[in-house]
Design a protein around this motif. Sequence first.
Motif, PDB file in Angstrom:
ATOM      1  N   LYS A 117      -0.561   3.093 -10.468  1.00  0.00           N
ATOM      2  CA  LYS A 117      -0.271   4.505 -10.235  1.00  0.00           C
ATOM      3  C   LYS A 117      -1.181   5.350 -11.118  1.00  0.00           C
ATOM      4  O   LYS A 117      -1.227   5.166 -12.338  1.00  0.00           O
ATOM      5  CB  LYS A 117       1.197   4.836 -10.548  1.00  0.00           C
ATOM      6  N   GLN A 122       0.322   7.837  -2.481  1.00  0.00           N
ATOM      7  CA  GLN A 122      -0.235   6.530  -2.152  1.00  0.00           C
ATOM      8  C   GLN A 122      -1.427   6.724  -1.237  1.00  0.00           C
ATOM      9  O   GLN A 122      -1.320   7.309  -0.177  1.00  0.00           O
ATOM     10  CB  GLN A 122       0.813   5.651  -1.480  1.00  0.00           C
ATOM     11  N   ASN A 131      -0.857  -1.650  -6.702  1.00  0.00           N
ATOM     12  CA  ASN A 131       0.311  -0.941  -7.237  1.00  0.00           C
ATOM     13  C   ASN A 131       0.041  -0.153  -8.518  1.00  0.00           C
ATOM     14  O   ASN A 131       0.982   0.232  -9.203  1.00  0.00           O
ATOM     15  CB  ASN A 131       1.483  -1.906  -7.453  1.00  0.00           C
ATOM     16  N   ASN A 161      -1.885   1.428  -4.486  1.00  0.00           N
ATOM     17  CA  ASN A 161      -2.698   2.085  -5.497  1.00  0.00           C
ATOM     18  C   ASN A 161      -2.822   3.570  -5.149  1.00  0.00           C
ATOM     19  O   ASN A 161      -3.050   3.927  -4.004  1.00  0.00           O
ATOM     20  CB  ASN A 161      -4.081   1.423  -5.532  1.00  0.00           C
ATOM     21  N   SER A 162      -2.690   4.440  -6.159  1.00  0.00           N
ATOM     22  CA  SER A 162      -2.726   5.880  -5.882  1.00  0.00           C
ATOM     23  C   SER A 162      -3.962   6.566  -6.452  1.00  0.00           C
ATOM     24  O   SER A 162      -3.972   7.773  -6.624  1.00  0.00           O
ATOM     25  CB  SER A 162      -1.464   6.548  -6.418  1.00  0.00           C
ATOM     26  N   THR A 196       2.377  10.041 -15.200  1.00  0.00           N
ATOM     27  CA  THR A 196       2.030   9.220 -14.045  1.00  0.00           C
ATOM     28  C   THR A 196       2.288  10.018 -12.783  1.00  0.00           C
ATOM     29  O   THR A 196       3.359  10.610 -12.621  1.00  0.00           O
ATOM     30  CB  THR A 196       2.872   7.926 -14.030  1.00  0.00           C
ATOM     31  N   LYS A 197       1.310  10.053 -11.912  1.00  0.00           N
ATOM     32  CA  LYS A 197       1.481  10.738 -10.633  1.00  0.00           C
ATOM     33  C   LYS A 197       2.413   9.896  -9.780  1.00  0.00           C
ATOM     34  O   LYS A 197       2.189   8.709  -9.593  1.00  0.00           O
ATOM     35  CB  LYS A 197       0.136  10.906  -9.930  1.00  0.00           C
ATOM     36  N   LYS A 198       3.455  10.515  -9.258  1.00  0.00           N
ATOM     37  CA  LYS A 198       4.431   9.783  -8.459  1.00  0.00           C
ATOM     38  C   LYS A 198       4.409  10.263  -7.014  1.00  0.00           C
ATOM     39  O   LYS A 198       3.929  11.337  -6.708  1.00  0.00           O
ATOM     40  CB  LYS A 198       5.829   9.958  -9.047  1.00  0.00           C
TER      41      LYS A 198
END
Length: 131
Positions: free
Chosen positions: A38, A85, A36, A91-92, A80-82
Motif C-alpha cells: 500500500k 488499488q 499487496n 499494489n496501490s 498509508t493510502k487506503k
Amino acid sequence: MELFSNTFRSLENALNYANTKQKVISQNMANSDTPNYKAKDVEKTHSFKAELDSSLKSYRTDARHFAFDSEGGQASTIVTKKNVQYNNNGNSVDVDKEMTDLAANQIYYNAVSDRISGKFQSLENVIKGGK
C-alpha cells in the motif's frame, strides 16, 4: 533574544518535510511491483497549535492553562493510502503519480534550500557589518 528566529525553525521543518517526502516516494517506487503493498504519503501536520508555538513564547501562570511548549516535533506524518488499488495484485503504487510527486518535491526542496541559504547570507552580512 534568540540568535535564530522562528523563520529558521520553519525552514528547517520544511526541509525535514521534503526529506521525509523523498524517502516515502523512493520507498513507494521501490515497492511498485510488490504484491499487496500500500502506497504511503506524507502529510504536513502544521496545525494552529504548531503555528502558535513557533510564533509565541507563553508562560503558564496556572496549572489549568494550556501548555504551549514547543517540543520541536515533526512537521509531517507518514500515512498509508487506503481504499486505492491500481494493480490486480493489490499494489496501490501509481508510478506516474510518484514521478510527478518526486519532481514537485524536488522543486519545493530547492526553493526552501535557496531561502535558507539567503537567510544565512543575510546573517553573515550582518555579522560582517554590511561589508
